[in-house]
Design a protein around this motif. Sequence first.
Motif, PDB file in Angstrom:
ATOM      1  N   GLU A 183     -27.118  58.892   3.469  1.00 24.94           N
ATOM      2  CA  GLU A 183     -27.359  58.108   2.248  1.00 24.94           C
ATOM      3  C   GLU A 183     -26.036  57.882   1.512  1.00 24.94           C
ATOM      4  O   GLU A 183     -25.723  56.772   1.114  1.00 24.94           O
ATOM      5  CB  GLU A 183     -28.336  58.823   1.308  1.00 24.94           C
ATOM      6  CG  GLU A 183     -29.770  58.839   1.798  1.00 24.94           C
ATOM      7  CD  GLU A 183     -30.527  57.524   1.550  1.00 24.94           C
ATOM      8  OE1 GLU A 183     -29.886  56.500   1.222  1.00 24.94           O
ATOM      9  OE2 GLU A 183     -31.757  57.524   1.708  1.00 24.94           O
ATOM     10  N   LEU A 184     -25.255  58.958   1.340  1.00 23.47           N
ATOM     11  CA  LEU A 184     -23.998  58.811   0.597  1.00 23.47           C
ATOM     12  C   LEU A 184     -23.080  57.808   1.281  1.00 23.47           C
ATOM     13  O   LEU A 184     -22.472  56.964   0.627  1.00 23.47           O
ATOM     14  CB  LEU A 184     -23.286  60.161   0.452  1.00 23.47           C
ATOM     15  CG  LEU A 184     -23.889  61.129  -0.570  1.00 23.47           C
ATOM     16  CD1 LEU A 184     -23.158  62.469  -0.528  1.00 23.47           C
ATOM     17  CD2 LEU A 184     -23.819  60.548  -1.984  1.00 23.47           C
ATOM     18  N   VAL A 241     -28.027  61.216  -4.845  1.00 14.77           N
ATOM     19  CA  VAL A 241     -28.625  61.585  -3.562  1.00 14.77           C
ATOM     20  C   VAL A 241     -28.854  63.086  -3.539  1.00 14.77           C
ATOM     21  O   VAL A 241     -27.982  63.849  -3.964  1.00 14.77           O
ATOM     22  CB  VAL A 241     -27.667  61.208  -2.406  1.00 14.77           C
ATOM     23  CG1 VAL A 241     -28.153  61.775  -1.079  1.00 14.77           C
ATOM     24  CG2 VAL A 241     -27.499  59.703  -2.308  1.00 14.77           C
ATOM     25  N   SER A 270     -25.662  55.540  -7.431  1.00 13.63           N
ATOM     26  CA  SER A 270     -26.792  56.224  -6.806  1.00 13.63           C
ATOM     27  C   SER A 270     -26.619  57.726  -6.859  1.00 13.63           C
ATOM     28  O   SER A 270     -25.496  58.227  -6.790  1.00 13.63           O
ATOM     29  CB  SER A 270     -26.893  55.833  -5.326  1.00 13.63           C
ATOM     30  OG  SER A 270     -26.855  54.448  -5.160  1.00 13.63           O
ATOM     31  N   THR A 295     -35.436  53.191  -4.906  1.00 12.14           N
ATOM     32  CA  THR A 295     -35.491  54.627  -4.619  1.00 12.14           C
ATOM     33  C   THR A 295     -35.919  54.855  -3.182  1.00 12.14           C
ATOM     34  O   THR A 295     -36.522  53.988  -2.551  1.00 12.14           O
ATOM     35  CB  THR A 295     -36.536  55.352  -5.508  1.00 12.14           C
ATOM     36  OG1 THR A 295     -37.818  54.862  -5.167  1.00 12.14           O
ATOM     37  CG2 THR A 295     -36.275  55.152  -6.969  1.00 12.14           C
ATOM     38  N   LYS A 343     -33.063  59.490  -2.690  1.00 11.35           N
ATOM     39  CA  LYS A 343     -32.023  58.815  -3.484  1.00 11.35           C
ATOM     40  C   LYS A 343     -32.614  57.918  -4.565  1.00 11.35           C
ATOM     41  O   LYS A 343     -33.739  57.457  -4.452  1.00 11.35           O
ATOM     42  CB  LYS A 343     -31.095  58.007  -2.582  1.00 11.35           C
ATOM     43  CG  LYS A 343     -31.731  56.733  -2.088  1.00 11.35           C
ATOM     44  CD  LYS A 343     -30.863  55.513  -2.238  1.00 11.35           C
ATOM     45  CE  LYS A 343     -31.769  54.306  -2.351  1.00 11.35           C
ATOM     46  NZ  LYS A 343     -31.589  53.299  -1.353  1.00 11.35           N
ATOM     47  N   VAL A 391     -29.561  67.328  -6.804  1.00 13.50           N
ATOM     48  CA  VAL A 391     -28.668  66.191  -6.581  1.00 13.50           C
ATOM     49  C   VAL A 391     -27.394  66.715  -5.920  1.00 13.50           C
ATOM     50  O   VAL A 391     -26.731  67.602  -6.458  1.00 13.50           O
ATOM     51  CB  VAL A 391     -28.335  65.484  -7.913  1.00 13.50           C
ATOM     52  CG1 VAL A 391     -27.312  64.379  -7.695  1.00 13.50           C
ATOM     53  CG2 VAL A 391     -29.597  64.895  -8.531  1.00 13.50           C
ATOM     54  N   GLU A 444     -28.466  63.549   3.683  1.00 10.55           N
ATOM     55  CA  GLU A 444     -27.765  63.260   2.433  1.00 10.55           C
ATOM     56  C   GLU A 444     -26.463  62.517   2.714  1.00 10.55           C
ATOM     57  O   GLU A 444     -26.103  61.565   2.025  1.00 10.55           O
ATOM     58  CB  GLU A 444     -27.473  64.567   1.677  1.00 10.55           C
ATOM     59  CG  GLU A 444     -28.706  65.210   1.075  1.00 10.55           C
ATOM     60  CD  GLU A 444     -28.451  66.647   0.624  1.00 10.55           C
ATOM     61  OE1 GLU A 444     -28.925  67.023  -0.454  1.00 10.55           O
ATOM     62  OE2 GLU A 444     -27.773  67.400   1.362  1.00 10.55           O
ATOM     63  N   SER A 466     -31.143  54.612  -6.867  1.00  9.74           N
ATOM     64  CA  SER A 466     -30.024  53.713  -7.123  1.00  9.74           C
ATOM     65  C   SER A 466     -30.326  52.843  -8.326  1.00  9.74           C
ATOM     66  O   SER A 466     -31.448  52.363  -8.486  1.00  9.74           O
ATOM     67  CB  SER A 466     -29.789  52.795  -5.930  1.00  9.74           C
ATOM     68  OG  SER A 466     -29.489  53.535  -4.786  1.00  9.74           O
TER      69      SER A 466
END
Length: 410
Positions: A202-203, A345, A343, A375, A379, A252, A199, A381
Amino acid sequence: MALIVQKYGGTSVGSIERIRNVARRCLAAQREGNDVVVIVSAMSGETNRLLGLAHSVTPIPDAREMDAIAATGEQVCAALTALAIHNEGGRARSLLGHQIKVVTDDAFTKARIKTIDGSKIFATLKNGEIAVVAGFQGVDRDGNITTLGRGGSDTSAVAIAAAIKADACEIYTDVDGVYTTDPTICPSARKIDKISFEEMLELASLGAKVLQIRSVEIAMKYEVPVHVRSAFSDVPGTWVTNEDSSLEEVVVAGVAYEKNDARVHIVGIDDRPGVVADLFGQIAEKNISVDMIIQSATTESRANVTFTVPKTDLARAKPFLEEIGKALGAREVRYDEDVVKVSIVGLGMRSHAGVAAKAFRFLANEGINIQAISTSEIKISCLIAAKYTELAVRALHDGFGLHRAKGCTP
Ligand code: ASP
Ligand code: MG
């Protein structure tokens, strides 16, 4: 007794008073019986000042020389920190990238670490000293000084923690952890206690700026638990660790936004096999990374292709995008820089259905039009008009219940 790596960012060492604060914190950790390795960034503003100097001499400075200049920011700070520890009655020694053999490739200004030799660090610790390592810098096989890209001290810290098998890597910064979203645009943002490497990765790639992406990749690969926390308080921050079942329950975990995306719209290219392969093949050859892609067929065997590229690459990309567009029979190539990618995540998306539909609904409820979607497993976006950034972030954040303390049902 543990082996601890502590990294202090630019604001945490932004003045002599703050460097003294860092010295006291490392000494406190050492007095508790730990072996302490400290990684420091340059004092805040210093890297910008140094790069500015290079640019004031010549508009496009040579990358090798830029690294030789930029690396001094951390060199000065490491030695100042060692002195501050001496001044508090402790023992410490500064170590530069080349002294502990942080060997990188030769991609100046964005070098990647290949190997680190921990022996100097261990010898220093064995001597009862705190090892104060200059972050952000390395050395290539020919002995040239390299740097790891902006924010690279995070990567130095995690890579060193992995190399010496530290028990934890603490990243001290000016915020008290990783937040569910940017608190400056969403007042209901909350500090996250624990987040998975995936996560966080991704963030970080979607615009959350707390950690350099590369540092999270290394932490994930070598399973280095990372604790992001404030240099100015003792409150626990955010643990970035391996996923466990409690993290899976969170659908999320965070909302991120990225402003460095520009939308390219190529109208009416030939609709036949190989066209998008040609288009994106040529873009890749220019080293421009494409993110969201939409292709839609129109009538009369024409197609429209929409995609995003980093805004910072757009000026360079425009001339050849026009060229490729023409070659593929396009009627027109349009650009839009007033866009932002928002987005969501979360690991729980893997096991919960309907998350995308909900996200689209939250945006629709605010009257926000979605221009492109992409996607992955964890995630989603959406590209939207930049003027809706705050509204969209808040709608998604509170819509998915992130404004509530854990345990409440959304
Ligand atoms: N001093 C470098 C920068 O400003 C590296 C870092 O702070 O992590 O980007
Ligand atoms: Mg940083």
